[in-house]
Design a protein around this motif. Structure first.
Motif, PDB file in Angstrom:
ATOM      1  N   GLU A   1       0.868  -1.168   0.000  1.00  0.00           N
ATOM      2  CA  GLU A   1       0.000   0.000   0.000  1.00  0.00           C
ATOM      3  C   GLU A   1       0.907   1.220   0.000  1.00  0.00           C
ATOM      4  OE1 GLU A   1      -2.720   3.120   1.901  1.00  0.00           O
ATOM      5  OE2 GLU A   1      -0.743   2.439   2.527  1.00  0.00           O
ATOM      6  N   VAL A   2       0.343   2.378  -0.401  1.00  0.00           N
ATOM      7  CA  VAL A   2       1.131   3.608  -0.511  1.00  0.00           C
ATOM      8  C   VAL A   2       2.153   3.759   0.613  1.00  0.00           C
ATOM      9  CG1 VAL A   2       1.021   6.130  -0.517  1.00  0.00           C
ATOM     10  CG2 VAL A   2      -0.714   4.817  -1.742  1.00  0.00           C
ATOM     11  N   SER A   3       1.701   3.607   1.863  1.00  0.00           N
ATOM     12  CA  SER A   3       2.577   3.891   2.996  1.00  0.00           C
ATOM     13  C   SER A   3       3.028   2.651   3.748  1.00  0.00           C
ATOM     14  CB  SER A   3       1.854   4.816   3.988  1.00  0.00           C
ATOM     15  OG  SER A   3       1.336   5.936   3.330  1.00  0.00           O
TER      16      SER A   3
ATOM     17  N   TRP B   1      -9.002  -0.667   2.976  1.00  0.00           N
ATOM     18  CA  TRP B   1      -8.607  -0.411   1.583  1.00  0.00           C
ATOM     19  C   TRP B   1      -9.405  -1.249   0.588  1.00  0.00           C
ATOM     20  CZ3 TRP B   1      -3.409  -1.256   4.234  1.00  0.00           C
ATOM     21  CH2 TRP B   1      -3.019  -0.073   4.876  1.00  0.00           C
TER      22      TRP B   1
ATOM     23  N   ARG C   1      -4.986   2.496  -3.768  1.00  0.00           N
ATOM     24  CA  ARG C   1      -3.871   2.639  -2.831  1.00  0.00           C
ATOM     25  C   ARG C   1      -3.074   1.336  -2.745  1.00  0.00           C
ATOM     26  NH1 ARG C   1      -4.103   7.127   0.195  1.00  0.00           N
ATOM     27  NH2 ARG C   1      -2.610   6.297   1.717  1.00  0.00           N
TER      28      ARG C   1
ATOM     29  N   ILE D   1       2.405   6.173  -8.377  1.00  0.00           N
ATOM     30  CA  ILE D   1       1.961   6.070  -6.985  1.00  0.00           C
ATOM     31  C   ILE D   1       1.998   7.399  -6.231  1.00  0.00           C
ATOM     32  CG2 ILE D   1       4.156   5.414  -5.903  1.00  0.00           C
ATOM     33  CD1 ILE D   1       2.256   3.110  -4.626  1.00  0.00           C
TER      34      ILE D   1
ATOM     35  N   LEU E   1      -1.175   9.823  -6.954  1.00  0.00           N
ATOM     36  CA  LEU E   1      -2.424   9.077  -6.854  1.00  0.00           C
ATOM     37  C   LEU E   1      -3.648   9.986  -6.885  1.00  0.00           C
ATOM     38  CD1 LEU E   1      -3.538   6.280  -6.643  1.00  0.00           C
ATOM     39  CD2 LEU E   1      -3.311   6.392  -4.178  1.00  0.00           C
TER      40      LEU E   1
ATOM     41  N   VAL F   1       0.043  12.404  -3.362  1.00  0.00           N
ATOM     42  CA  VAL F   1      -0.646  11.303  -2.703  1.00  0.00           C
ATOM     43  C   VAL F   1      -0.789  11.603  -1.206  1.00  0.00           C
ATOM     44  CG1 VAL F   1       1.481  10.025  -2.290  1.00  0.00           C
ATOM     45  CG2 VAL F   1      -0.698   8.805  -2.365  1.00  0.00           C
TER      46      VAL F   1
ATOM     47  N   CYS G   1      -5.018   6.984   5.548  1.00  0.00           N
ATOM     48  CA  CYS G   1      -6.441   7.056   5.820  1.00  0.00           C
ATOM     49  C   CYS G   1      -6.578   6.843   7.314  1.00  0.00           C
ATOM     50  CB  CYS G   1      -7.189   5.963   5.079  1.00  0.00           C
ATOM     51  SG  CYS G   1      -7.393   6.324   3.356  1.00  0.00           S
TER      52      CYS G   1
ATOM     53  N   LYS H   1      -9.956  12.588   3.227  1.00  0.00           N
ATOM     54  CA  LYS H   1      -9.308  12.263   1.970  1.00  0.00           C
ATOM     55  C   LYS H   1     -10.285  12.418   0.811  1.00  0.00           C
ATOM     56  CE  LYS H   1      -6.946   8.486  -0.274  1.00  0.00           C
ATOM     57  NZ  LYS H   1      -6.035   9.404  -0.954  1.00  0.00           N
TER      58      LYS H   1
END
Lengths: 381, 602
Positions: free
Chosen positions: A241-243, A259, A316, A365, A368, B554, B558, B566
């Motif tokens: 995932e993104v983070s 997600w 994501r 990414i 996004l 980005v 969340c 968001k």
């Protein structure tokens, strides 16, 4: 209103994720804008009574992931923590892959508390490590030192809690590439299966905002993200995932549900939930919560809005949008409906396509938001 | 049933903006019980939302009022409202042509202003009896006696009989009505003459077609009559007719001297021309009434739908708007950057603004407007002359002999202490000093000859700020003069953007090029790649700047299942994108096309 809504909730066996918000900390960090209050023993006691009441509306023994977040849940004293876990424990199911996560800070990782968590079945720990630079920890107004992290993780492993995640911040004031590299080396040595990276955002209503602390530029953050990605991929971690990075199969099952746009129940002041097409938010006032006022806002999510949320959340994830899932969820062929937008984004190199999915490229990414906005430009609700 | 024409009075109210014209109209309606107090919205004649919000009257409205005079006789008044702003001179002259008299409202705290004079001269041109009305006498700073002197000395209108009123409180408003009876002549037409009815307004009703407003000058008109429009010979049958009070009231007939509306299932909006004469098919008049002086469009701009599919909606909306605003002219235009749209001509900047807003609000269109331009006369080396209202269409520089631009005579009325700064401003704007006239001890009229293009470029705002809001402006076209003009092109990502081209004076070209480039840099958001912005004259780049590329947008997290933040952010970003126009691969927000106009060059 509450009762009626819950009658429907309980009919739905689809909901099997539970989030519990524990809004207390023994110390307030300079960047934090979550719902949190300084620890006070009597208020925590009243909170626990209310929490039990709120939970009484829900069916027991049905949740396959439980996540206790905060705040700092482990800022509660031993007896309160015990009480909290006793209340929550009634809600877990007997699935083999049941996941029970608790957020904690390094300074709370005493043998006493760790053993208590273990006893109550907590099997995943998320630790707020932030950085390995003690000076920076002070600037962030954290209460721990790096040595606490090392000792805490040793103890966790000793009692057999190996599913450990750490939360890391980067893009800290005046942080240089070399500082970040030093951090990364340290984190890799901890030999844990899951790491989350978040760039510092100076949020409203934080000490940093008041003191006019400046976050690093988007360009620098972008470079640091790339550095992190490269270093971690070279060391056996996978960015799912993104983070979020993890070793194979060690994704956070609970967070995956967010997600994946699945339903989840949220409990505690300021918690959010999504059940049966309705998103709701609890009052973030601890006083009101103690008085027994729970849900403050509810919003029915329309079909198109659900589509928007699904796209926003699924993209994501590295795996992106699974076409057959999309079809069965919305009765719509994703590639047909968004064909011109997808073409454009593919041409720009932001989206990629496999036989069964559409996903965001390595290049895309970091953009996004642009991708989601472009893709859903004509999706109105 | 014949009506006694000696008991009819047709009049308008004219005034400088904000001198209380609409408020007086309201009080008159109230005083005569035309509108019950409980139905009263402030400024009832201003029924466009836009009018009430901005406090200006744009569209005409005609209302029939019954009044019992002090001498216990019943009179019928037709009050025809007029717009107050300089841009709407044409509409004022339309309503004046339907009247025998006019009330000239003057603010007792402000005295005569530039547009007071402009409107007065229009009324005099139309042979109207003008009654001055001194308003706002309830205000502490009012000085009615001084204003009376001013009217007599400056405009030479007898004013000793002028009612001194407060339209706001209703004080002495009855005097106004008595003055109308006493000083404004009754209409003179005869019922048995062939019909001559002047069309002074019209609008489109989706059920009944075009509704026209007429003043019957001669003759009589009944339901089922076959009417003929004298300019094009088109014939319709009257389905309904009547008056407005201001509610629509149906009647069987309208007679000479009356003001009313006609519905005749007129489907084709193009058949109706305001200023045309309606007569009867069977017993036609020998000649039409004198029409109006057709106003020339002074300012042009391109109007383009953001969404290209909305082109026909825009066309429809323009057709309908032009029905009751014949001063609006438009023809199709194609822009490489903006696609299909219309080149539209307006009487002035406010007119342009109002039309744009009405299109967006009443017709729900999302528009991009290019910067306004005047009409240039381009003389080519082959002797040909082109009237150019679109800067991007300027022919190749080699083929041009000279360019002439429109000049106006600008009359600026101002308290004398601001004369210095205002003269500097006019000078800066390439103005040629003509005259300085004392109105009284404290106020002066400054007269300059000035390029119209300078007036549309930031002049009005500066005028107001240099004079702390006290100066007022009126202008009229005087003719064309040769100027040293060049086309300033803007290139985005090395592509020339036709919609951003402007024609500027050579001396200020360099400065404006730089300001425009840096202004665009501020307005155009970062793109997914680096975008150079260049300003160029005849292929030579005079200014250059870069819009940086977005590297990251980005959102990291969340929060604990809270996706609302968001989502809101993304929705905002989406909305922003929707209002942008893709030019090549660059997304440009609408404001960019107006940047040319609003840039501050201090």
């Amino acid at each position: 209103m509450r009762k009626r809504k819950l009658a429907t909730i309980n009919m739905l066996n689809k909901v099997d994720a539970l989030y519990v918000h524990v809004p207390f900390c023994s110390n307030i960090c300079n960047y934090c804008n979550f719902t949190k209050f300084l620890y006070q023993e009597d208020i925590v006691n009243s909170y626990l009574i209310s929490l039990e009441k709120e939970l009484s509306f829900y069916d027991k023994n049905k949740y396959s992931t439980i996540y206790i977040g905060g705040g700092t849940p482990t800022s509660l004293n031993f007896f309160q923590l015990n009480k909290l876990l006793e209340i929550i424990n009634k809600f877990k199911n007997n699935n083999e892959d049941f996941e029970f996560t608790m957020e904690t800070n390094p300074e709370n990782l005493t043998f006493e508390k760790i053993s208590l968590l273990k006893k109550h079945g907590v099997n995943r720990i998320s630790i707020g490590v932030q950085t390995s630079n003690d000076k920076m920890l002070k600037i962030l107004n954290r209460c721990h030192k790096t040595i606490d992290v090392i000792h805490g993780i040793e103890r966790l492993k000793k009692v057999g809690i190996n599913n450990i995640s750490i939360d890391i911040m980067f893009g800290l004031p005046h942080q240089k590439k070399e500082d970040l590299l030093k951090d990364l080396d340290f984190f890799l040595k901890l030999d844990i299966p899951h790491i989350s990276f978040y760039p510092l955002v100076v949020e409203d209503n934080t000490i940093f905002k008041i003191n006019k602390v400046k976050a690093l530029s988007d360009e620098k953050i972008y470079e640091m993200y790339n550095l992190i990605n490269k270093k971690l991929s070279n060391n056996g971690y996978y960015r799912y995932e993104v983070s979020n990075f993890c070793k194979k199969g060690m994704e956070s099952k609970h967070n995956m549900k967010y997600w994946n746009d699945d339903y989840y129940v949220g409990i505690g002041p300021g918690a959010h939930g999504y059940v049966d097409g309705v998103r709701y938010a609890n009052s973030s006032s601890i006083t009101n919560y103690i008085k027994g006022e729970f849900i403050k806002e509810e919003k029915l999510i329309s079909k198109n809005e659900q589509e928007f949320e699904y796209i926003m959340l699924r993209l994501r994830l590295k795996e992106g949008i699974i076409l057959k899932d999309y079809l069965s969820k919305f009765g719509i062929d994703f590639c047909d409906k968004y064909s011109s937008e997808i073409e454009k984004l593919k041409k720009d190199g932001y989206l990629e396509e496999s036989l069964e999915s559409i996903y965001v490229s390595e290049k895309g990414i970091y953009l996004l938001n642009h991708i989601i906005a472009t893709l859903t430009m004509n999706l109105n609700y | 049933m014949s009506i006694d024409k000696s008991k009819i009075r047709n009049f308008s109210i004219i005034a400088h903006i904000d001198h209380g014209k609409s408020t007086l109209a309201d009080r008159i309606l109230e005083l005569t019980n035309t509108v019950e107090k409980r139905e009263m919205k402030a400024q009832i004649l201003d029924n466009l939302d836009l009018e009430r919000e901005r406090g200006i009257t744009i569209k005409l409205n005609a209302v029939q009022i019954e009044y019992f005079s002090d001498s216990k006789e019943k009179y019928v008044f037709n009050l025809i409202d007029t717009p107050g702003h300089v841009d709407f001179t044409y509409e004022v002259s339309r309503s004046l042509a339907a009247c025998e008299g006019a009330l000239l409202v003057i603010d007792a705290t402000q005295g005569i202003e530039a547009q007071t004079l402009a409107n007065l001269y229009l009324a005099i041109d139309n042979n109207l009896e003008v009654i001055p009305v001194i308003n706002k006498i309830d205000l502490p700073s009012a000085n009615p006696d001084l204003v009376v002197d001013e009217i007599e000395n400056v405009i030479g209108l007898p004013a000793s009989h002028a009612p001194k009123i407060s339209a706001k409180t209703g004080l002495n408003v009855k005097d106004v009505l008595e003055a109308v009876i006493k000083y404004i002549p009754a209409p003179t037409g005869k019922d048995n003459n062939p019909l001559q009815a002047l069309i002074f307004d019209s609008f489109y009703d989706s059920y009944r077609g075009v509704i026209i407003f007429v003043r019957i000058k001669e003759g009589c008109l009944k339901v089922k009559d076959k009417i003929k429009l004298m300019s094009n010979g088109v014939v319709y049958e009257v389905q309904e007719l009547g008056i407005r009070t201001p509610k629509e009231v149906k009647k069987e007939s309208l007679q000479a001297g009356e003001v009313g509306w006609i519905a005749a299932t007129i489907k084709n909006v193009k058949d109706i021309h305001v200023g045309d004469t309606v007569t009867l098919l069977d017993n036609p008049a020998s000649k039409p009434l004198p029409g109006y002086r057709k106003m020339l469009s002074m300012v042009y701009c391109g109007l383009f739908p953001v969404d290209n599919d909305k082109y026909s909606d825009l066309k429809d909306a323009l057709d309908k708007l032009s029905l009751n605003d014949s001063s609006l002219v438009y023809e199709p235009e194609t822009s490489q950057a903006l696609g299909f749209g219309f080149r539209c001509g307006f009487l002035g900047l406010l007119h342009m603004d109002v039309i744009q807003e009405r299109l967006e609000r009443e017709y729900n269109l999302n528009l991009i407007c290019t910067a306004p331009s005047v009409v240039y006369h381009v003389f080519k080396t082959n002797g040909e002359m082109i009237k150019l209202d679109n800067p991007s269409k300027l022919p190749d520089i080699q083929s041009i002999d000279r360019i002439e631009e429109p000049y106006v005579k600008a009359s600026i009325m101002t308290p004398s202490e601001y004369v210095g700064p205002l003269m500097e401003l006019c000078q800066e704007k390439r103005g040629i000093y003509k005259d300085l006239v004392y109105v009284d001890n404290t106020r002066m009229i400054l007269i300059y000859e000035m390029p119209l293009s300078e007036i549309i470029y930031n002049f009005f705002d500066k005028l107001k700020s240099y004079s702390k809001g006290y100066a007022s402006l009126d202008y009229e076209l005087t003719g064309y003069k040769e100027s040293n003009l060049v086309k300033l092109d803007i290139l985005l990502n090395s592509e020339q953007v036709d919609a951003l081209a402007t024609i500027v004076h050579r001396d200020s070209a360099f400065n404006r090029g730089q300001i425009l480039a840096s202004k665009l840099k501020k307005i155009i958001p970062k793109q997914q790649f680096e975008v150079p912005i260049q300003a160029a004259i005849g292929g030579k780049v005079i200014a250059r700047t870069n819009i940086k590329a977005v590297r990251k947008d980005v959102l990291a997290k969340c929060y604990g299942g809270d996706i609302t933040r968001k989502k809101k952010l993304l929705e905002k970003q989406k909305e922003g994108k929707k209002r942008m126009k893709s030019i090549g691969t660059v997304e440009v927000p609408q404001e960019a096309f107006m940047a040319v106009l609003s840039m501050d060059d201090d």
